[in-house]
Write an enzyme that holds these catalytic residues in place. Structure first.
Site, PDB file in Angstrom:
ATOM      1  N   HIS A   9      -8.298   1.026  -4.309  1.00 56.85           N
ATOM      2  CA  HIS A   9      -9.272   0.851  -3.219  1.00 56.85           C
ATOM      3  C   HIS A   9     -10.004   2.173  -3.034  1.00 56.85           C
ATOM      4  O   HIS A   9      -9.438   3.138  -2.530  1.00 56.85           O
ATOM      5  CB  HIS A   9      -8.479   0.432  -1.966  1.00 56.85           C
ATOM      6  CG  HIS A   9      -9.277   0.331  -0.719  1.00 56.85           C
ATOM      7  ND1 HIS A   9      -8.708   0.135   0.519  1.00 56.85           N
ATOM      8  CD2 HIS A   9     -10.617   0.388  -0.495  1.00 56.85           C
ATOM      9  CE1 HIS A   9      -9.650   0.084   1.446  1.00 56.85           C
ATOM     10  NE2 HIS A   9     -10.815   0.241   0.853  1.00 56.85           N
ATOM     11  N   MET A  30     -12.292   4.442  -1.252  1.00 54.72           N
ATOM     12  CA  MET A  30     -12.985   4.763  -0.003  1.00 54.72           C
ATOM     13  C   MET A  30     -13.768   6.050  -0.257  1.00 54.72           C
ATOM     14  O   MET A  30     -13.383   7.141   0.176  1.00 54.72           O
ATOM     15  CB  MET A  30     -11.963   4.917   1.127  1.00 54.72           C
ATOM     16  CG  MET A  30     -11.432   3.583   1.605  1.00 54.72           C
ATOM     17  SD  MET A  30      -9.910   3.713   2.541  1.00 54.72           S
ATOM     18  CE  MET A  30      -8.733   3.597   1.206  1.00 54.72           C
ATOM     19  N   MET A  61      -9.183   8.243  -0.801  1.00 56.05           N
ATOM     20  CA  MET A  61     -10.085   8.660   0.292  1.00 56.05           C
ATOM     21  C   MET A  61     -10.692  10.017  -0.027  1.00 56.05           C
ATOM     22  O   MET A  61      -9.989  10.901  -0.513  1.00 56.05           O
ATOM     23  CB  MET A  61      -9.288   8.767   1.593  1.00 56.05           C
ATOM     24  CG  MET A  61      -8.570   7.496   1.970  1.00 56.05           C
ATOM     25  SD  MET A  61      -7.651   7.739   3.499  1.00 56.05           S
ATOM     26  CE  MET A  61      -6.771   6.171   3.582  1.00 56.05           C
ATOM     27  N   ASP A 118      -6.674  -6.059   4.480  1.00 54.59           N
ATOM     28  CA  ASP A 118      -6.091  -4.713   4.425  1.00 54.59           C
ATOM     29  C   ASP A 118      -6.236  -4.021   5.768  1.00 54.59           C
ATOM     30  O   ASP A 118      -7.339  -3.838   6.270  1.00 54.59           O
ATOM     31  CB  ASP A 118      -6.832  -3.929   3.322  1.00 54.59           C
ATOM     32  CG  ASP A 118      -6.312  -2.512   3.150  1.00 54.59           C
ATOM     33  OD1 ASP A 118      -5.280  -2.164   3.741  1.00 54.59           O
ATOM     34  OD2 ASP A 118      -6.967  -1.756   2.397  1.00 54.59           O
ATOM     35  N   ASP A 121      -4.750   3.703  -2.191  1.00 49.80           N
ATOM     36  CA  ASP A 121      -5.876   4.054  -1.320  1.00 49.80           C
ATOM     37  C   ASP A 121      -6.421   5.430  -1.661  1.00 49.80           C
ATOM     38  O   ASP A 121      -5.735   6.435  -1.467  1.00 49.80           O
ATOM     39  CB  ASP A 121      -5.406   4.044   0.143  1.00 49.80           C
ATOM     40  CG  ASP A 121      -5.193   2.636   0.641  1.00 49.80           C
ATOM     41  OD1 ASP A 121      -6.147   1.852   0.596  1.00 49.80           O
ATOM     42  OD2 ASP A 121      -4.062   2.326   1.062  1.00 49.80           O
ATOM     43  N   GLY A 169       1.081  -1.707   4.441  1.00 49.12           N
ATOM     44  CA  GLY A 169       1.580  -0.336   4.374  1.00 49.12           C
ATOM     45  C   GLY A 169       2.677  -0.127   5.386  1.00 49.12           C
ATOM     46  O   GLY A 169       3.868  -0.316   5.098  1.00 49.12           O
ATOM     47  N   MET A 198     -11.401  -5.647   5.501  1.00 50.94           N
ATOM     48  CA  MET A 198     -10.629  -4.659   6.256  1.00 50.94           C
ATOM     49  C   MET A 198     -10.300  -5.204   7.649  1.00 50.94           C
ATOM     50  O   MET A 198     -11.175  -5.711   8.357  1.00 50.94           O
ATOM     51  CB  MET A 198     -11.413  -3.344   6.418  1.00 50.94           C
ATOM     52  CG  MET A 198     -11.658  -2.547   5.150  1.00 50.94           C
ATOM     53  SD  MET A 198     -10.183  -2.116   4.189  1.00 50.94           S
ATOM     54  CE  MET A 198      -9.239  -1.143   5.356  1.00 50.94           C
ATOM     55  N   GLY A 233      -3.460  -3.208   9.286  1.00 52.74           N
ATOM     56  CA  GLY A 233      -2.875  -3.888  10.437  1.00 52.74           C
ATOM     57  C   GLY A 233      -2.211  -5.216  10.107  1.00 52.74           C
ATOM     58  O   GLY A 233      -1.974  -6.035  10.990  1.00 52.74           O
ATOM     59  N   HIS A 257      -1.165  -1.458  -4.271  1.00 54.22           N
ATOM     60  CA  HIS A 257      -2.464  -1.074  -3.709  1.00 54.22           C
ATOM     61  C   HIS A 257      -2.492   0.443  -3.508  1.00 54.22           C
ATOM     62  O   HIS A 257      -1.622   1.000  -2.840  1.00 54.22           O
ATOM     63  CB  HIS A 257      -2.645  -1.799  -2.368  1.00 54.22           C
ATOM     64  CG  HIS A 257      -3.932  -1.555  -1.671  1.00 54.22           C
ATOM     65  ND1 HIS A 257      -5.067  -2.297  -1.922  1.00 54.22           N
ATOM     66  CD2 HIS A 257      -4.280  -0.659  -0.701  1.00 54.22           C
ATOM     67  CE1 HIS A 257      -6.055  -1.875  -1.141  1.00 54.22           C
ATOM     68  NE2 HIS A 257      -5.602  -0.880  -0.389  1.00 54.22           N
ATOM     69  N   GLY A 299      -3.439   4.560   7.924  1.00 54.47           N
ATOM     70  CA  GLY A 299      -2.509   3.446   8.083  1.00 54.47           C
ATOM     71  C   GLY A 299      -2.079   3.348   9.540  1.00 54.47           C
ATOM     72  O   GLY A 299      -2.402   4.216  10.363  1.00 54.47           O
ATOM     73  N   GLY A 300      -1.381   2.272   9.848  1.00 50.80           N
ATOM     74  CA  GLY A 300      -0.741   2.151  11.152  1.00 50.80           C
ATOM     75  C   GLY A 300      -1.654   1.785  12.314  1.00 50.80           C
ATOM     76  O   GLY A 300      -1.269   1.942  13.470  1.00 50.80           O
ATOM     77  N   GLY A 310      -9.223   4.576   6.555  1.00 50.92           N
ATOM     78  CA  GLY A 310      -8.970   6.016   6.681  1.00 50.92           C
ATOM     79  C   GLY A 310      -7.526   6.321   7.027  1.00 50.92           C
ATOM     80  O   GLY A 310      -6.997   7.350   6.619  1.00 50.92           O
ATOM     81  N   SER A 347       0.857  -1.188   0.000  1.00 49.76           N
ATOM     82  CA  SER A 347       0.000   0.000   0.000  1.00 49.76           C
ATOM     83  C   SER A 347       0.891   1.234   0.000  1.00 49.76           C
ATOM     84  O   SER A 347       1.621   1.493   0.961  1.00 49.76           O
ATOM     85  CB  SER A 347      -0.888   0.019   1.245  1.00 49.76           C
ATOM     86  OG  SER A 347      -1.427   1.323   1.386  1.00 49.76           O
TER      87      SER A 347
HETATM   88  C1  DX5 Z   1      -6.521   2.059   5.323  1.00 45.80           C
HETATM   89  C2  DX5 Z   1      -6.060   1.635   3.962  1.00 45.80           C
HETATM   90  C3  DX5 Z   1      -4.936   0.694   3.971  1.00 45.80           C
HETATM   91  C4  DX5 Z   1      -3.704   1.195   4.658  1.00 45.80           C
HETATM   92  C5  DX5 Z   1      -3.132   0.019   5.396  1.00 45.80           C
HETATM   93  O1  DX5 Z   1      -7.621   2.868   5.186  1.00 45.80           O
HETATM   94  O2  DX5 Z   1      -7.116   1.031   3.226  1.00 45.80           O
HETATM   95  O3  DX5 Z   1      -4.642   0.206   2.682  1.00 45.80           O
HETATM   96  O4  DX5 Z   1      -2.735   1.706   3.782  1.00 45.80           O
HETATM   97  O5  DX5 Z   1      -2.148   0.499   6.184  1.00 45.80           O
HETATM   98  P1  DX5 Z   1      -1.402  -0.377   7.278  1.00 45.80           P
HETATM   99  O6  DX5 Z   1      -0.756  -1.530   6.559  1.00 45.80           O
HETATM  100  O7  DX5 Z   1      -0.444   0.614   7.817  1.00 45.80           O
HETATM  101  O8  DX5 Z   1      -2.423  -0.820   8.284  1.00 45.80           O
HETATM  102 ZN    ZN Z   2      -6.549  -0.008   1.285  1.00 44.82          ZN
END
Ligand code: DX5
Ligand code: ZN
Length: 225
Positions: A75, A77, A46, A181, A44, A203, A146, A183, A42, A153-154, A151, A17
């Protein structure tokens, strides 16, 4: 277009990601990922409405498309994904995923995505019961489960996601891409694989160290599954 059969045959795949990449040096991060053997990326998207954050949009997808031939898994969102399918396809998306929480019936959107020549995916958030996507599981090429509220990462992986993956695996056609996707990292990736995922969006766990080493490490965890 993504060769889905090839991806499924290729076994378990990391799906980097770019949300966690260095946006000032995206090309360099993409080259590193290509060198180390990434087979898909991937992206993202938003809208600040469906999720409480804004990431990047069409011009960035176009720019990424110009520097790589890797399949782009986009993806969405977005509260109104139907408005944006064509523009993201034209920007270079090979796979377009929409959230079940944003649409009452995803099938017309899958049809549109197919007509645009791309593959389609259906995404569900942690609070959404897995049974809700069941009627649509054979109408798309990918189910994206998910592991966090989308919304950001991390975030920490929601352990209930594993049961959803098991259920999806049980009812899935053989060539379905089962993606997870949010965590996904050192502590969770093997559990996700055991539960049935075959595509692992990563990510933070990938970009929180030397990128090529992190890719190899996570990939090894998958291979030893
Ligand atoms: C979250 C995204 C993910 C995100 C995952 O809204 O859809 O794709 O980048 O990030 P990590 O791997 O840091 O959880
Ligand atoms: Zn994603």
């Amino acid at each position: 277009m993504i060769d889905i059969v090839e991806i499924v045959r290729g076994g378990l795949r990391l799906n980097p990601s770019l949300l966690a990449a260095d946006f000032a040096n995206l090309e360099s991060d993409i080259r590193s990922l290509e060198r180390v053997g990434a087979t898909i990326l991937h992206l993202d998207i938003m809208d600040g409405h469906f999720v409480p954050n804004i990431s990047f949009g069409v011009p960035v997808v176009e720019a990424i498309r110009r520097v790589t031939e890797l399949p782009l898994d986009v993806h969405l969102m977005l509260s109104q994904p139907e408005e944006y399918l064509k523009i993201f396809r034209q920007a270079g998306a090979d796979l377009l995923s929409i959230h079940i929480e944003a649409v009452s019936d995803p099938r017309p959107l899958f049809d549109k995505i197919r007509k645009l020549g791309a593959l389609s995916g259906l995404v569900l958030n942690p609070p959404t019961p897995v049974e809700i996507i069941e009627p649509f599981i054979n109408d798309c090429e990918l189910i994206l489960t998910m592991g966090v509220m989308p919304g950001f990462g991390g975030q920490s992986f929601d352990i209930g996601t594993l049961d959803k993956l098991r259920y999806i695996k049980k009812i899935a056609k053989p060539d379905l891409l089962i993606s997870v996707d949010g965590g996904v990292g050192d502590k969770t990736i093997k559990d996700c694989a055991e539960a049935g995922a075959n595509l692992f969006v990563t990510g933070t766990a990938l970009f929180n160290g030397e990128l090529e080493q992190r890719f190899k490490h996570l990939n090894n965890l998958l291979k030893n599954e």
